[in-house]
Write a protein that holds these residues in place. Structure first.
Motif, PDB file in Angstrom:
ATOM      1  N   GLY A  66       0.779  -1.229   0.000  1.00 50.67           N
ATOM      2  CA  GLY A  66       0.000   0.000   0.000  1.00 50.67           C
ATOM      3  C   GLY A  66       0.816   1.287   0.000  1.00 50.67           C
ATOM      4  N   ILE A  67       2.126   1.171  -0.010  1.00 51.12           N
ATOM      5  CA  ILE A  67       3.002   2.344  -0.093  1.00 51.12           C
ATOM      6  C   ILE A  67       3.440   2.500  -1.547  1.00 51.12           C
ATOM      7  CG2 ILE A  67       5.170   3.402   0.657  1.00 51.12           C
ATOM      8  CD1 ILE A  67       3.269   3.026   2.978  1.00 51.12           C
ATOM      9  N   TYR A  68       3.119   3.627  -2.122  1.00 56.91           N
ATOM     10  CA  TYR A  68       3.529   3.927  -3.497  1.00 56.91           C
ATOM     11  C   TYR A  68       4.546   5.048  -3.462  1.00 56.91           C
ATOM     12  CZ  TYR A  68      -0.194   1.098  -5.426  1.00 56.91           C
ATOM     13  OH  TYR A  68      -0.981   0.042  -5.764  1.00 56.91           O
ATOM     14  N   LEU A  69       5.468   5.000  -4.395  1.00 59.41           N
ATOM     15  CA  LEU A  69       6.419   6.106  -4.497  1.00 59.41           C
ATOM     16  C   LEU A  69       6.829   6.315  -5.935  1.00 59.41           C
ATOM     17  CD1 LEU A  69       9.603   4.979  -4.845  1.00 59.41           C
ATOM     18  CD2 LEU A  69       9.103   4.217  -2.544  1.00 59.41           C
ATOM     19  N   ILE A  70       7.273   7.516  -6.208  1.00 57.97           N
ATOM     20  CA  ILE A  70       7.800   7.881  -7.514  1.00 57.97           C
ATOM     21  C   ILE A  70       9.270   8.185  -7.329  1.00 57.97           C
ATOM     22  CG2 ILE A  70       7.683   9.522  -9.418  1.00 57.97           C
ATOM     23  CD1 ILE A  70       4.713   9.942  -8.648  1.00 57.97           C
ATOM     24  N   LEU A  71      10.106   7.516  -8.111  1.00 57.73           N
ATOM     25  CA  LEU A  71      11.554   7.665  -8.007  1.00 57.73           C
ATOM     26  C   LEU A  71      12.033   8.749  -8.967  1.00 57.73           C
ATOM     27  CD1 LEU A  71      14.154   6.470  -6.728  1.00 57.73           C
ATOM     28  CD2 LEU A  71      14.269   4.945  -8.702  1.00 57.73           C
ATOM     29  N   TYR A  72      12.861   9.624  -8.444  1.00 58.89           N
ATOM     30  CA  TYR A  72      13.499  10.674  -9.244  1.00 58.89           C
ATOM     31  C   TYR A  72      15.008  10.498  -9.145  1.00 58.89           C
ATOM     32  CZ  TYR A  72       8.900  12.808  -8.797  1.00 58.89           C
ATOM     33  OH  TYR A  72       7.566  13.040  -8.822  1.00 58.89           O
ATOM     34  N   ASP A  73      15.753  11.240  -9.939  1.00 55.18           N
ATOM     35  CA  ASP A  73      17.213  11.158  -9.889  1.00 55.18           C
ATOM     36  C   ASP A  73      17.755  11.504  -8.509  1.00 55.18           C
ATOM     37  OD1 ASP A  73      17.389  10.394 -12.528  1.00 55.18           O
ATOM     38  OD2 ASP A  73      17.712  12.434 -13.255  1.00 55.18           O
ATOM     39  N   THR A  77       9.389  10.516  -3.992  1.00 55.19           N
ATOM     40  CA  THR A  77       8.220  11.069  -3.327  1.00 55.19           C
ATOM     41  C   THR A  77       7.333   9.906  -2.934  1.00 55.19           C
ATOM     42  OG1 THR A  77       8.300  13.125  -4.581  1.00 55.19           O
ATOM     43  CG2 THR A  77       6.197  12.553  -3.579  1.00 55.19           C
ATOM     44  N   ILE A  78       7.022   9.790  -1.658  1.00 53.28           N
ATOM     45  CA  ILE A  78       6.145   8.739  -1.163  1.00 53.28           C
ATOM     46  C   ILE A  78       4.716   9.245  -1.258  1.00 53.28           C
ATOM     47  CG2 ILE A  78       5.407   7.487   0.891  1.00 53.28           C
ATOM     48  CD1 ILE A  78       9.013   8.254   0.321  1.00 53.28           C
ATOM     49  N   LEU A  79       3.836   8.412  -1.793  1.00 52.43           N
ATOM     50  CA  LEU A  79       2.430   8.748  -1.936  1.00 52.43           C
ATOM     51  C   LEU A  79       1.649   7.822  -1.016  1.00 52.43           C
ATOM     52  CD1 LEU A  79       2.457   8.654  -5.840  1.00 52.43           C
ATOM     53  CD2 LEU A  79       2.845  10.646  -4.394  1.00 52.43           C
ATOM     54  N   HIS A  80       1.100   8.358   0.062  1.00 49.71           N
ATOM     55  CA  HIS A  80       0.357   7.528   1.013  1.00 49.71           C
ATOM     56  C   HIS A  80      -0.785   8.340   1.600  1.00 49.71           C
ATOM     57  CE1 HIS A  80      -0.381   4.313   3.822  1.00 49.71           C
ATOM     58  NE2 HIS A  80      -0.367   5.179   4.807  1.00 49.71           N
ATOM     59  N   ASN A  81      -2.023   7.842   1.441  1.00 50.86           N
ATOM     60  CA  ASN A  81      -3.207   8.513   1.976  1.00 50.86           C
ATOM     61  C   ASN A  81      -3.244   9.995   1.621  1.00 50.86           C
ATOM     62  OD1 ASN A  81      -4.181   6.165   3.074  1.00 50.86           O
ATOM     63  ND2 ASN A  81      -3.325   6.555   5.098  1.00 50.86           N
ATOM     64  N   GLN A  82      -3.015  10.300   0.382  1.00 52.77           N
ATOM     65  CA  GLN A  82      -3.026  11.658  -0.160  1.00 52.77           C
ATOM     66  C   GLN A  82      -1.970  12.563   0.456  1.00 52.77           C
ATOM     67  OE1 GLN A  82      -6.985  13.286  -0.319  1.00 52.77           O
ATOM     68  NE2 GLN A  82      -7.848  11.398  -1.117  1.00 52.77           N
ATOM     69  N   LEU A  96      10.026   5.761   7.856  1.00 54.97           N
ATOM     70  CA  LEU A  96       8.650   6.053   7.472  1.00 54.97           C
ATOM     71  C   LEU A  96       7.882   4.762   7.215  1.00 54.97           C
ATOM     72  CD1 LEU A  96       6.435   8.124   6.476  1.00 54.97           C
ATOM     73  CD2 LEU A  96       7.225   7.474   4.210  1.00 54.97           C
ATOM     74  N   TYR A  97       8.479   3.834   6.492  1.00 56.26           N
ATOM     75  CA  TYR A  97       7.811   2.568   6.169  1.00 56.26           C
ATOM     76  C   TYR A  97       7.418   1.835   7.450  1.00 56.26           C
ATOM     77  CZ  TYR A  97       6.769  -1.803   3.804  1.00 56.26           C
ATOM     78  OH  TYR A  97       6.139  -2.922   3.329  1.00 56.26           O
ATOM     79  N   PHE A  98       8.333   1.785   8.411  1.00 56.92           N
ATOM     80  CA  PHE A  98       8.026   1.123   9.679  1.00 56.92           C
ATOM     81  C   PHE A  98       6.901   1.846  10.414  1.00 56.92           C
ATOM     82  CE2 PHE A  98       8.515   0.405  14.228  1.00 56.92           C
ATOM     83  CZ  PHE A  98       8.441  -0.981  14.264  1.00 56.92           C
ATOM     84  N   ALA A  99       6.929   3.172  10.425  1.00 60.21           N
ATOM     85  CA  ALA A  99       5.897   3.937  11.126  1.00 60.21           C
ATOM     86  C   ALA A  99       4.516   3.716  10.510  1.00 60.21           C
ATOM     87  CB  ALA A  99       6.239   5.427  11.104  1.00 60.21           C
ATOM     88  N   VAL A 100       4.447   3.575   9.192  1.00 62.15           N
ATOM     89  CA  VAL A 100       3.173   3.412   8.504  1.00 62.15           C
ATOM     90  C   VAL A 100       2.670   1.974   8.540  1.00 62.15           C
ATOM     91  CG1 VAL A 100       2.053   3.551   6.232  1.00 62.15           C
ATOM     92  CG2 VAL A 100       3.494   5.421   7.024  1.00 62.15           C
TER      93      VAL A 100
END
Length: 110
Positions: A66-73, A77-82, A96-100
């Protein structure tokens, strides 16, 4: 250099000057707190995301549990619950992953 208050046990880091990737231990945290060690953060890359079990669903987008992210150079950016949060280093993302999710990110060896 990483500050001790940014780290949890098990976070990945680079040993300064050697390029080796290690996980933080109690001993390393103690040395960092008293200023006798220098460790560097690990930049988030596609290689690290894949080793941490993320799946690439297109050119720059990755997901896991359920954790989505967009990778940049320069990071991701993590996208979670807007909520959109920018991160640059693996240890920040681990925290962050552990906290969520309440789960640790485990590095797979392939």
């Amino acid at each position: 250099m990483i500050q001790a208050n940014e780290l949890r046990l098990g976070n990945y880091y680079q040993w300064d000057g050697e390029g080796k990737f290690l996980q933080i231990s109690i001993e390393q945290l103690q040395k960092l707190l008293i200023g006798t060690t220098r460790i560097k953060p690990v930049p988030i890359t596609e290689e690290w995301l894949l080793k941490l079990g993320f799946i690439n669903d297109d050119a720059q987008r990755y997901f896991k549990n359920g954790i989505y992210l967009i990778l940049y150079d320069e990071g991701c950016t993590i996208l979670h619950n807007q909520i959109h949060i920018n991160y640059f280093y693996v240890h920040q993302f681990q925290n962050l992953y552990f906290a969520v999710t309440g789960e640790e990110l485990i590095l797979s060896v392939t």
